[in-house]
Design a protein around this motif. Sequence first.
Motif, PDB file in Angstrom:
ATOM      1  N   LYS A   1       0.869  -1.177   0.000  1.00 49.04           N
ATOM      2  CA  LYS A   1       0.000   0.000   0.000  1.00 49.04           C
ATOM      3  C   LYS A   1       0.905   1.227   0.000  1.00 49.04           C
TER       4      LYS A   1
ATOM      5  N   TRP B   1      -4.258   4.197  -4.905  1.00 51.25           N
ATOM      6  CA  TRP B   1      -5.408   3.631  -5.609  1.00 51.25           C
ATOM      7  C   TRP B   1      -6.645   4.511  -5.475  1.00 51.25           C
ATOM      8  N   ASN B   2      -6.507   5.642  -4.795  1.00 51.45           N
ATOM      9  CA  ASN B   2      -7.643   6.545  -4.646  1.00 51.45           C
ATOM     10  C   ASN B   2      -7.135   7.975  -4.500  1.00 51.45           C
TER      11      ASN B   2
END
Length: 127
Positions: free
Chosen positions: A87, A104-105
Amino acid sequence: MRNLLIWLLLAQPLHAQELMSPAEFAAFADGQVLGFSVSSGDLYGTERYLPGQRVLWSTPNGRCTGGDWFARGDRMCFRYDDAGQDKCWLFFRTGDTITGMFEWNWAKPIYVEVIDETEMFACGKLS
């Protein structure tokens, strides 16, 4: 790097923020317990930064997991013991405010602050 440039073009409100290097973020986080919250102020989780690039992540419901952090280019990445995928985050500083953007965001900033572990950290002490 290409993703960063695309993201910077799309995230106009964040252009005034200064990208923190992984070394700068590590110096900020070392030995601290950090709280991560969303724009509404709801706590997303807390994380203790331990020696040897270890971390202990805790969710508000008390779920705890250990992991390691490492630099990957301009990102801080975390590999948790119970997760199969790294992550990675970019961290920004504006004055005293730290904001994290999860790879991812990119559209959802997470606000980062040093917290009082006795009030907010759900996991026991590890060293």
